[in-house]
Design an enzyme around this catalytic site. Structure first.
Site, PDB file in Angstrom:
ATOM      1  N   LYS A  72      50.118  44.546  56.240  1.00  0.00           N
ATOM      2  CA  LYS A  72      50.417  43.092  56.608  1.00  0.00           C
ATOM      3  C   LYS A  72      52.075  42.532  56.761  1.00  0.00           C
ATOM      4  O   LYS A  72      52.366  42.297  57.575  1.00  0.00           O
ATOM      5  CB  LYS A  72      49.707  41.743  55.672  1.00  0.00           C
ATOM      6  CG  LYS A  72      48.185  41.438  55.483  1.00  0.00           C
ATOM      7  CD  LYS A  72      47.647  42.354  54.987  1.00  0.00           C
ATOM      8  CE  LYS A  72      46.352  42.615  55.372  1.00  0.00           C
ATOM      9  NZ  LYS A  72      44.913  42.796  54.959  1.00  0.00           N
ATOM     10  N   TRP A  75      38.135  39.319  47.228  1.00  0.00           N
ATOM     11  CA  TRP A  75      38.326  39.868  48.809  1.00  0.00           C
ATOM     12  C   TRP A  75      36.738  41.199  48.342  1.00  0.00           C
ATOM     13  O   TRP A  75      36.027  41.816  47.717  1.00  0.00           O
ATOM     14  CB  TRP A  75      38.819  41.148  48.740  1.00  0.00           C
ATOM     15  CG  TRP A  75      39.076  41.655  49.962  1.00  0.00           C
ATOM     16  CD1 TRP A  75      39.055  40.950  51.415  1.00  0.00           C
ATOM     17  CD2 TRP A  75      39.419  42.971  50.252  1.00  0.00           C
ATOM     18  NE1 TRP A  75      38.783  42.054  52.127  1.00  0.00           N
ATOM     19  CE2 TRP A  75      39.920  42.844  51.556  1.00  0.00           C
ATOM     20  CE3 TRP A  75      39.938  43.929  49.843  1.00  0.00           C
ATOM     21  CZ2 TRP A  75      39.767  44.569  52.472  1.00  0.00           C
ATOM     22  CZ3 TRP A  75      39.641  45.304  50.480  1.00  0.00           C
ATOM     23  CH2 TRP A  75      39.568  44.991  51.819  1.00  0.00           C
ATOM     24  N   ALA A  92      48.522  43.138  48.691  1.00  0.00           N
ATOM     25  CA  ALA A  92      48.473  43.757  49.592  1.00  0.00           C
ATOM     26  C   ALA A  92      49.143  42.851  50.466  1.00  0.00           C
ATOM     27  O   ALA A  92      49.076  42.833  52.245  1.00  0.00           O
ATOM     28  CB  ALA A  92      47.019  43.425  49.954  1.00  0.00           C
ATOM     29  N   ASP A 143      46.284  44.047  42.986  1.00  0.00           N
ATOM     30  CA  ASP A 143      45.473  44.373  44.133  1.00  0.00           C
ATOM     31  C   ASP A 143      46.083  43.877  44.912  1.00  0.00           C
ATOM     32  O   ASP A 143      46.524  42.848  44.433  1.00  0.00           O
ATOM     33  CB  ASP A 143      44.665  43.936  44.555  1.00  0.00           C
ATOM     34  CG  ASP A 143      43.817  44.895  46.101  1.00  0.00           C
ATOM     35  OD1 ASP A 143      45.208  45.248  47.016  1.00  0.00           O
ATOM     36  OD2 ASP A 143      43.204  44.445  46.818  1.00  0.00           O
TER      37      ASP A 143
END
Ligand code: LMR
Length: 393
Positions: A243, A127, A210, A208
């Protein structure tokens, strides 16, 4: 003094949002920023969120401060959601943060505070904001091989070879599921090999996560993070609720730390201290809704059902796109799109081709050819397939 400021490089993902808005054409498709859209192009407020908000509006009697690390009930619920039974609750320090990005930022600061010479290994690609924050903080960043341009899958041998060069005091940033930007993910046996490699080198994993619930399911998507937390002496986890609860603008996230050799009070106190330095108290509204949903059987069941609808709709869009490309291109070379998981897939084409698709067909994808699959619907898939084939990708 401000006259010395120079222009900042615009964030490639967010810049695309504006370009799309400014495009006057009727037929245009936004596959940029990672936001789920339903068949009508709306990003809905999830039913359970609406219900929890309604209840909260009735029941909430104060807006006074909560705590520097947020509400402990939020931490308990999120640790359970992400880590399941893989680790005892009292082995995890946690603090609420402004979104998953806030958790990433706090984690990087914690790394820097713990070891000013730490190197953070990130997947190539990752990212873009990971790289941007690391560079802003002046943390040395090393890329490890990840995406295989030829197969559009993971270059696993390359990845392991690169991770073998890590050492104690280094941190390896891994995407828990639904790799952003590629959509290419490790299998569980591969995760076990990554864990073993990091146990051998002594580097600290940072995960991470997400997109839990957007790939193969809530538990399936957390399996790798749980496998890591269960066995390593130290790790960091940055989790986002943006999300999977659809509460992007509420900025709801959490940072978790497993630090077996560290006094529990020091670990928890450090996270609270870091929050205090950066923003004091974390946002509460989204965290409170998430806590209510996770702790209420009916709300939770409804949330999970809606999340599952979202997941399945993304899967069917992937399959439709792969099928339509197969028909138009007369080959299986886009079959990887159905194998990838999560919101994104990297098409694997050049920035020039991405620009051509934008200019000629109104298709907006990030310059590295990352497509937000959740930005598609049954009507726009054929438009995208035409654009890909007609542009000669
Ligand atoms: C994305 O990658 O599109 C999302 O994580 C949103 C963002 O902040 O970039």
């Amino acid at each position: 003094m401000f006259e010395h400021l120079s222009a900042q490089k615009p964030d490639a993902i967010l810049q695309l949002v504006q370009m799309y808005r400014d495009d006057p054409r009727d037929q245009k498709v936004d596959l940029g920023v990672g936001v789920y859209k339903d068949a009508t192009g709306n990003t809905p407020v999830m039913r359970a969120i609406k219900a929890a908000e309604q209840h909260l509006w009735q029941a909430e009697t104060t807006k006074t401060y909560v705590g520097l690390a947020g509400d402990p009930a939020f931490s308990d619920a999120m640790i359970k959601l992400v880590l399941g039974d893989s680790i005892a609750r009292d082995k995890v320090a946690a603090a609420a943060t402004p979104g998953g990005t806030g958790a990433v930022r706090q984690a990087f600061e914690l790394i820097q505070m713990s070891n000013p010479n730490a190197r953070v290994f990130v997947s190539n690609p990752t990212w873009p904001n990971h790289l941007s924050i690391l560079s802003y903080l002046g943390i040395e960043t090393v890329l490890y091989r990840y995406f295989d341009d030829a197969t559009r899958g993971v270059d696993f041998d390359g990845m392991i070879e690169d991770l073998k060069s890590t050492k104690p005091g280094d941190v390896v940033l891994l995407h828990g599921c639904c790799h952003n930007p590629t959509g290419a993910n490790l299998t569980m046996p591969q995760w076990h090999e990554v864990i073993k490699t990091l146990q051998d080198t002594g580097a600290t994993p940072m995960i991470d996560i997400a997109y839990q619930g957007f790939g193969d399911g809530l538990d399936e998507d957390a399996a790798a993070t749980r496998a890591v937390a269960a066995v390593v002496p130290e790790c960091l986890i940055a989790a986002s609720c943006s999300k999977n609860f659809g509460i992007y603008r509420e900025r709801t996230g959490i940072m978790m730390m497993v630090a077996n050799g560290t006094d529990k009070g020091i670990a928890q106190g450090t996270l609270a201290f870091l929050n205090r330095q950066n923003f004091s108290f974390p946002p509460d509204h989204g965290a409170r809704l998430v806590t209510m949903i996770l702790n209420d059987d009916a709300l939770r069941a409804d949330w999970q059902a809606e999340l599952e609808e979202v997941r399945l709709s993304m899967l069917s869009l992937r399959e439709q796109l792969a099928r339509e490309l197969q028909q138009r291109a007369g080959s299986d070379r886009f079959g990887f799109l159905a194998q990838h998981r999560g919101m994104f897939s990297r098409l694997g084409t050049t920035p020039e081709m991405v620009k051509k698709m934008r200019e000629d067909h109104g298709i907006y994808m990030v310059g590295d050819s990352r497509m937000n699959i959740a930005g598609l619907n049954a009507q726009t898939v054929p438009i995208l397939a035409d654009a890909i084939v007609q542009s000669g990708v």
